[in-house]
Design an enzyme around this catalytic site. Structure first.
Site, PDB file in Angstrom:
ATOM      1  N   HIS A 102      -8.202   9.975  -1.854  1.00 26.74           N
ATOM      2  CA  HIS A 102      -8.778   8.671  -1.549  1.00 26.74           C
ATOM      3  C   HIS A 102      -9.718   8.799  -0.348  1.00 26.74           C
ATOM      4  CE1 HIS A 102      -5.578   6.220  -3.856  1.00 26.74           C
ATOM      5  NE2 HIS A 102      -5.369   7.506  -4.116  1.00 26.74           N
ATOM      6  N   GLU A 104     -10.063   7.096   2.392  1.00 29.96           N
ATOM      7  CA  GLU A 104      -9.409   7.014   3.699  1.00 29.96           C
ATOM      8  C   GLU A 104      -8.701   8.325   4.030  1.00 29.96           C
ATOM      9  OE1 GLU A 104      -9.182   2.805   1.904  1.00 29.96           O
ATOM     10  OE2 GLU A 104      -9.249   4.880   1.217  1.00 29.96           O
ATOM     11  N   CYS A 129      -6.176   0.634  -0.661  1.00 28.49           N
ATOM     12  CA  CYS A 129      -5.060   0.430  -1.583  1.00 28.49           C
ATOM     13  C   CYS A 129      -3.738   0.641  -0.841  1.00 28.49           C
ATOM     14  CB  CYS A 129      -5.171   1.382  -2.773  1.00 28.49           C
ATOM     15  SG  CYS A 129      -4.900   3.119  -2.349  1.00 28.49           S
ATOM     16  N   CYS A 132      -3.135   4.181   0.484  1.00 23.82           N
ATOM     17  CA  CYS A 132      -3.838   4.541   1.713  1.00 23.82           C
ATOM     18  C   CYS A 132      -3.257   3.842   2.934  1.00 23.82           C
ATOM     19  CB  CYS A 132      -5.324   4.223   1.578  1.00 23.82           C
ATOM     20  SG  CYS A 132      -6.174   5.354   0.457  1.00 23.82           S
TER      21      CYS A 132
END
EC number: 3.5.4.5
Length: 294
Positions: A102, A104, A129, A132
């Site tokens: 992801h 992040e 999300c 994360c």
């Protein structure tokens, strides 16, 4: 300038383009901005830090590798040192969805693996999300980390993760981005030593299974990734992903990888070998070695 930035660059304001052009001129622009560069960009554009970070997000998102979703997410992690680190999501055709990175995670790992000690804030172009949010809760900045999203007021992680479960619930004192050295001797060739050094920096308080991966490119450049566990287990980031994050952000591609080394303990409760080798083979790398920590 790396070709991936050209479309996003063309859409930036003229004064930001002019200020960024010499920085982006290098094909291997490291996808980070030093504190001095950030100050220079602020002066050239009249933007404050938050506005500048939002303006730069398209460049971070341009680093995404999304052959499955075609949904590019960019993130910028702001280190307490003043350095800003780009991040972007990554998907790997031929591997499993669980290997996905992801944005992040990418930006945070970029900062951590670059030696940053802690983060002050992270700016993302889409709402983080749950995966994360949990990943960020492992950081030594904890629930105080500031999250900046377009069109919204900045909020602390605690506002996005109420009633949070994290390392402190498991009485873990050493957190992700805290300095760690597990003390394994550096042996073998340069690539093996890089993998062992990465394993020494692992954050693995739950399994006690240190591991690190080092990737050697055809031009001799080495990228290393350290294992980063999470209190919720599933948001854990494998060491290969850390190395691939750096390789991608620094302007390299999977075909540039000519050799890989995984360092781990033979008797560790968790073993990275099968997943690491399978993912690397899916990316076209078949020269994969394993060194055992002792």
């Amino acid at each position: 300038m790396h070709p991936r930035f050209q479309t996003a660059f063309a859409q930036l304001a003229d004064n930001l383009q002019s200020a960024l052009e010499p920085i982006l001129a290098d094909k291997y622009f490291p996808a980070l901005l030093t504190g001095e560069q950030v100050s220079s960009l602020k002066s050239a554009t009249g933007l404050d830090e938050d506005a500048l970070a939002f303006a730069l997000l398209p460049l971070a998102a341009a680093c995404a590798r999304t052959p499955l979703s075609n949904f590019n997410v960019g993130a910028i992690a702001r280190g307490v040192s003043g350095t800003w680190y780009f991040g972007a999501n990554m998907e790997f055709i031929g591997a499993t969805m669980q290997q996905t990175v992801h944005a992040e995670q990418s930006a945070i790992s970029h900062a951590w693996l670059s030696g940053e000690k802690a983060l002050a804030a992270i700016t993302v172009n889409y709402t983080p999300c749950g995966h994360c949010r949990q990943f960020m809760n492992e950081l030594n900045s904890g629930l105080d980390l500031r999250i900046h999203l377009p069109g919204r007021e900045a909020h602390a992680l605690r506002d996005y993760l109420p009633d949070a479960f994290g390392p402190k619930d498991l009485e873990i004192k050493t957190l992700l981005m805290d300095e760690q050295d597990h003390g394994y001797a550096l042996t073998g060739d340069a690539l093996s030593q890089a993998a062992i050094a990465a394993a020494n920096r692992s954050h693995m308080p739950y399994s006690k299974s240190p591991s690190g991966v080092a990737l050697e490119c055809k031009d001799g450049r080495i990228f290393s990734g350290s294992y980063a566990e999470n209190a919720a287990f599933n948001p854990t980031l494998p060491p290969l992903q850390g190395a691939l994050i750096l390789l991608n952000l620094k302007g390299y591609d999977y075909p540039d990888i000519q050799r890989a080394v995984l360092a781990e303990k033979a008797d560790a409760p968790l073993i990275q070998w099968d997943a690491t080798s399978a993912t690397l083979k899916a990316l076209g790398c078949h020269s994969i070695d394993r060194v055992l920590l002792a």
